[in-house]
Design a protein around this motif. Structure first.
Motif, short mmCIF file in Angstrom:
data_model
loop_
_atom_site.label_atom_id
_atom_site.label_comp_id
_atom_site.label_asym_id
_atom_site.label_seq_id
_atom_site.Cartn_x
_atom_site.Cartn_y
_atom_site.Cartn_z
N ILE A 1 0.85 -1.19 0.00
CA ILE A 1 0.00 0.00 0.00
C ILE A 1 0.88 1.25 0.00
N PRO A 2 0.54 2.25 -0.83
CA PRO A 2 1.21 3.54 -0.68
C PRO A 2 0.65 4.24 0.55
N LYS A 3 1.38 5.23 1.04
CA LYS A 3 0.90 5.96 2.21
C LYS A 3 -0.49 6.51 1.92
N PRO A 4 -1.52 6.08 2.68
CA PRO A 4 -2.89 6.46 2.34
C PRO A 4 -3.19 7.90 2.70
N GLY A 5 -4.19 8.47 1.99
CA GLY A 5 -4.59 9.86 2.22
C GLY A 5 -5.64 9.96 3.31
N GLY A 6 -6.67 10.80 3.05
CA GLY A 6 -7.71 11.01 4.04
C GLY A 6 -7.70 12.43 4.55
N PHE B 1 8.26 -7.02 7.13
CA PHE B 1 7.85 -5.66 6.80
C PHE B 1 8.96 -4.93 6.07
N ARG B 2 8.57 -4.13 5.08
CA ARG B 2 9.55 -3.26 4.43
C ARG B 2 8.87 -1.94 4.05
N TYR B 3 9.67 -0.89 3.99
CA TYR B 3 9.13 0.44 3.72
C TYR B 3 10.09 1.21 2.83
N ASN B 4 9.58 1.69 1.70
CA ASN B 4 10.36 2.51 0.78
C ASN B 4 10.11 3.98 1.12
N ARG B 5 11.09 4.61 1.78
CA ARG B 5 10.91 5.99 2.24
C ARG B 5 10.82 6.99 1.10
N GLU B 6 11.47 6.69 -0.03
CA GLU B 6 11.43 7.62 -1.15
C GLU B 6 10.05 7.66 -1.80
N GLU B 7 9.39 6.52 -1.87
CA GLU B 7 8.08 6.45 -2.52
C GLU B 7 6.94 6.36 -1.52
#
Length: 437
Positions: free
Chosen positions: A115-120, A142-148
C-alpha cells in the motif's frame, strides 16, 4: 471543486433516513478479498470515499455487480496481484485512508500486501504502526520505501497466530489485524482491541463466512484461524456520525426532524452527549424525534457546578468524528462548554471560520476549545469559507444553515466524501441550498 450556496436562517421540517455507515463500509468492502466466493452487501453509502474503494477493488480484479444504488455483489476469484506493483495503484491507493485495510486480507490469503501511504482528512498525524506491528506479530516481514512512501508486508509461508497487546485501540488497525488473523495458523489473541459497533459488524460478517472469532464487543478478541472462508450476505448499519450530524442540524436550525431507523442499540453515548447540551431527543420505536427548539437549549454543567467538558474516547466513549458537530451546535446554546479533542491535533483548526461568523470560541490549544453560546440572541453571520475535512465540512454547513444571509462553502468534495447527496436531502426538508460547479 464544487461549491454550496446556502441561504441560512430557515427552520426545516421533515423525515430523514440515515445512510449506511461509511466507516463500516470501508472495512466490510476490504473483507471481500478473503474469499473467492460471492459476497452481497446492502446499505452501502453512495459517497466518494466508498466509491473510490469499490473502483480500487475492481482494478484489483474483483468482479463487482451493482444490484441497486446501495447494494453490490463482490467476487474476488481472480485477483490481479500485479496491480499492487503498478503506478496506477500507487496513485489510487493513496487517494483514501480506507485503502490501508486491503493489506490484511491480501496478506492472509495471498501472502503479500502492499500500500502507498494512504490519504484522508488532514486532521493531524495518523500513524500506521499498529497495523504493521500486528502483521509482524503474525509472522510477516515488513519493508518500507521511504522515497516512494510505499509499505509492504510478505509472508510466503503463511501467518501464524500470536498474542498481541495493541499500543492503541485503533479501529482500522484492529480490523486489519483481525482480517489477517482469520486465515492464520493457530490462535490469535488481540488485547486492547477496538470494539466499535462497526468492528463488531466486521467480526459478525467474518463469522458468517466461517471465521472463529470470540469476544466480539469487548477489547479482548480471540481468533482461531481457519483454512478458508465462504461467501455471505451482509447489511451495513446506519451511520452514527450522520445521525449525530442530523441531531445537531435540527437543534441549531430550530427544526422539527425525525431520523428513521437509527439502530438505537448501536448509538452508545451519542444521544446523551447531545442531551448534555440541552437538546431534546425522543426515542420513538427505532427512530429519533427532535422537536423544534424554539426556546433554545441550555448546557448542563457538571454536578459540582463546574463547566461541562465533552471529550472523545475509544468506544464506548464518544467518537471523535462528532466533536466538530457538537462544537458548532454549542455556539448557539445557553451556557459554556469545553470541547477536548484528544486524538487529532489539527481537527479544531476550523474554528477560525466559526469565529469569523460571530461564534464566541476560545481555541486554548490544538486540542481544546471553549465555546460560549449565544442562546440565539444573535445569529451567526453568513460568510465565504472552504471545507477542510469531512466532519469540519458538515459542521460549517450546519453553521451556514443557521446563519443570517447567504454563505458560500467551497471544496465540498470533502463533504461528499462522507455524506450522501446531502444537498438533495436538505432541500427535501426545506433548506435553501444550491450546488454550484
Amino acid at each position: 471543486m464544487g461549491t454550496f450556496k446556502i441561504e441560512g436562517g430557515h427552520p426545516l421540517n421533515g423525515v430523514v433516513q440515515p445512510q449506511g455507515a461509511k466507516n463500516e463500509a470501508l472495512q466490510i468492502l476490504c473483507a471481500v478479498l478473503l474469499t473467492d466466493e460471492k459476497i452481497t452487501i446492502s446499505n452501502i453509502p453512495d459517497i466518494i470515499d466508498v466509491n473510490k474503494l469499490i473502483d480500487l477493488l475492481k482494478n484489483l480484479g474483483v468482479v463487482i455487480e451493482k444490484i441497486n444504488r446501495n447494494s453490490y455483489s463482490f467476487q474476488a476469484n481472480n485477483v490481479n496481484l500485479d496491480y499492487l506493483e503498478s503506478d496506477k495503484f500507487r496513485e489510487e491507493g493513496k487517494a483514501l485512508r480506507g485503502s490501508i485495510m486491503i493489506v490484511g486480507p491480501l496478506l492472509a490469503r495471498f501472502g503479500k500486501g502492499y500500500i502507498p501511504k494512504p490519504g484522508g482528512d488532514k486532521i493531524g498525524r495518523r500513524r500506521l504502526d499498529t497495523h504493521f506491528e500486528g502483521f509482524i506479530n503474525l509472522g510477516a516481514t515488513f519493508r518500507y520505501n521511504r522515497e516512494e512512501y510505499f509499505y509492504g508486508v510478505e509472508a510466503p509461508d503463511g501467518l501464524t497466530g500470536a498474542y498481541m497487546l495493541l499500543d492503541e485501540a485503533s479501529v482500522t488497525g484492529t480490523a486489519n489485524i483481525v482480517m489477517a488473523a482469520v486465515l492464520a495458523k493457530g490462535v490469535t489473541t488481540i488485547y486492547n482491541a477496538a470494539c466499535e459497533p462497526y468492528l463488531q459488524q466486521l467480526c459478525k460478517m467474518l463469522n458468517n463466512m466461517g471465521a472463529k472469532i470470540t469476544g466480539v464487543g469487548s477489547n479482548l478478541l480471540t481468533i482461531e484461524g481457519v483454512d478458508e472462508l465462504s461467501g455471505c450476505e451482509h447489511r451495513i448499519l446506519p451511520d452514527m456520525i450522520e445521525i449525530g450530524s442530523w441531531i445537531g442540524l435540527a437543534a441549531m436550525t430550530r427544526s422539527e426532524i425525525t431520523i428513521k431507523d437509527v439502530s438505537w442499540e448501536n448509538l452508545g453515548v451519542i444521544p446523551s452527549a447531545f442531551r448534555k447540551l440541552g437538546i431534546t431527543i425522543e426515542k420513538v420505536n427505532d427512530d429519533i424525534y427532535i422537536p423544534a427548539h424554539t426556546n433554545g437549549y441550555e448546557i448542563k454543567g457538571d454536578i459540582d457546578g463546574s463547566i461541562l467538558t465533552i471529550s472523545d474516547a475509544p468506544w464506548p466513549g464518544l467518537t471523535p468524528d462528532l466533536l466538530s458537530v457538537i462544537l458548532v451546535v454549542a455556539a448557539q446554546a445557553r451556557g459554556e462548554v469545553l470541547i477536548h479533542q484528544k486524538m487529532f491535533e489539527s481537527r479544531l483548526f476550523f474554528v477560525d471560520k466559526l469565529i469569523d461568523m460571530g461564534a464566541k470560541i476560545i481555541l486554548c490549544d490544538p486540542h481544546r476549545a471553549i465555546i460560549i453560546g449565544h442562546d440565539f440572541k444573535s445569529q451567526l453571520k453568513a460568510t465565504k469559507m472552504s471545507s477542510p475535512d469531512i466532519r469540519a465540512g458538515i459542521s460549517l454547513l450546519i453553521a451556514a444553515l443557521s446563519a443570517k444571509g447567504t454563505s458560500i462553502i467551497q471544496n465540498i468534495d470533502q463533504i461528499d466524501r462522507g455524506y450522501e447527496n446531502i444537498d438533495e436531502r436538505l432541500r427535501a426538508l426545506g433548506a435553501k441550498i444550491e450546488r454550484l460547479d
